[in-house]
Enzyme design. Structure first.
Site, PDB file in Angstrom:
ATOM      1  N   GLU A 145       0.992  -0.877  -0.035  1.00  0.00           N
ATOM      2  CA  GLU A 145       0.129   0.084  -0.315  1.00  0.00           C
ATOM      3  C   GLU A 145       0.196   1.227   0.476  1.00  0.00           C
ATOM      4  O   GLU A 145       0.273   2.279  -0.356  1.00  0.00           O
ATOM      5  CB  GLU A 145      -0.977   0.075   0.994  1.00  0.00           C
ATOM      6  CG  GLU A 145      -1.921  -1.037   1.303  1.00  0.00           C
ATOM      7  CD  GLU A 145      -2.478  -1.418  -0.155  1.00  0.00           C
ATOM      8  OE1 GLU A 145      -2.908  -0.140  -0.438  1.00  0.00           O
ATOM      9  OE2 GLU A 145      -3.298  -2.100  -0.495  1.00  0.00           O
ATOM     10  N   HIS A 148       2.122   2.486  -3.228  1.00  0.00           N
ATOM     11  CA  HIS A 148       1.335   2.743  -4.323  1.00  0.00           C
ATOM     12  C   HIS A 148       1.428   4.465  -4.206  1.00  0.00           C
ATOM     13  O   HIS A 148       1.130   5.471  -5.293  1.00  0.00           O
ATOM     14  CB  HIS A 148      -0.649   2.797  -4.127  1.00  0.00           C
ATOM     15  CG  HIS A 148      -1.160   1.211  -4.175  1.00  0.00           C
ATOM     16  ND1 HIS A 148      -0.845   1.222  -6.061  1.00  0.00           N
ATOM     17  CD2 HIS A 148      -1.417   0.145  -4.158  1.00  0.00           C
ATOM     18  CE1 HIS A 148      -1.731   0.403  -5.976  1.00  0.00           C
ATOM     19  NE2 HIS A 148      -1.594  -0.689  -4.789  1.00  0.00           N
TER      20      HIS A 148
END
Ligand code: NI
Length: 182
Positions: A145, A148
């Site tokens: 994550e 990202h």
């Protein structure tokens, strides 16, 4: 609350460096977090970063289902968490391969190298400081994550680490590989 549209690989919003969140407890950020949680659960994902819903800000949500975590220290099951303005640093050099999917790369997965243990500092949804260590699956989700937020998708991480692209494919096809290997 609302289910948000998820950007797929190829969309430029997924390649941007995201901006810091100024006020983590501002009403618009709270609403974004609530919508991201609803979107993640609707899509059956374990994590979702703001750039994936077309918002280039440094925050993500994730959860640690009992069926996925190893259960060791730093890798316990958890309901949904939010990390705002996270900083993720490796603890030690050890990297391990593990299967990853991504809601922005639907239907596919790959064996991706990640640090087995990371130290995380961030703010929670109330703007309070957080500091913890994550290991194994938890560490993998946080690294995926967090990537990202820097415009990095897992195939780019595979390329950067010289990973084996034979272990990249559609879920249904890879299940044959696993069946054959077992
Ligand atoms: Ni992803």
């Amino acid at each position: 609350m609302a289910i948000l549209k998820i950007a797929r690989i190829g969309h430029p919003v997924l390649l941007r460096q995201a901006e810091p969140v100024g006020e983590p407890d501002a009403p618009d950020i709270r609403r974004l977090v609530a919508d991201m949680v609803e979107t993640m659960l609707d899509a059956g994902g374990v994590g979702l970063a703001a750039p994936q819903v077309h918002v280039p800000l440094r925050l993500f949500v994730y959860r640690l289902p009992p069926s996925r975590v190893g259960g060791g220290p730093g890798d316990e099951p958890s309901d949904t968490r939010v990390l705002i303005n996270p900083v993720v640093e490796p603890v030690g050099d050890e990297q391990v391969l593990g299967w990853e999917g991504c809601l922005s790369i639907p239907g596919l997965r790959a064996a991706v190298p990640r640090y087995d243990q990371v130290a995380v500092t961030a703010q929670d949804g109330n703007g309070e400081p957080l500091r913890f260590e994550a290991s194994a699956f938890h560490a993998r989700v946080v690294q995926h994550e967090n990537d990202h937020l820097d415009g990095v998708l897992y195939p780019m991480r595979m390329a950067a680490t010289g990973a084996d692209f034979r272990l990249f494919g559609f879920n249904e096809e890879l299940s044959r590989l696993e069946a054959g290997a077992a």
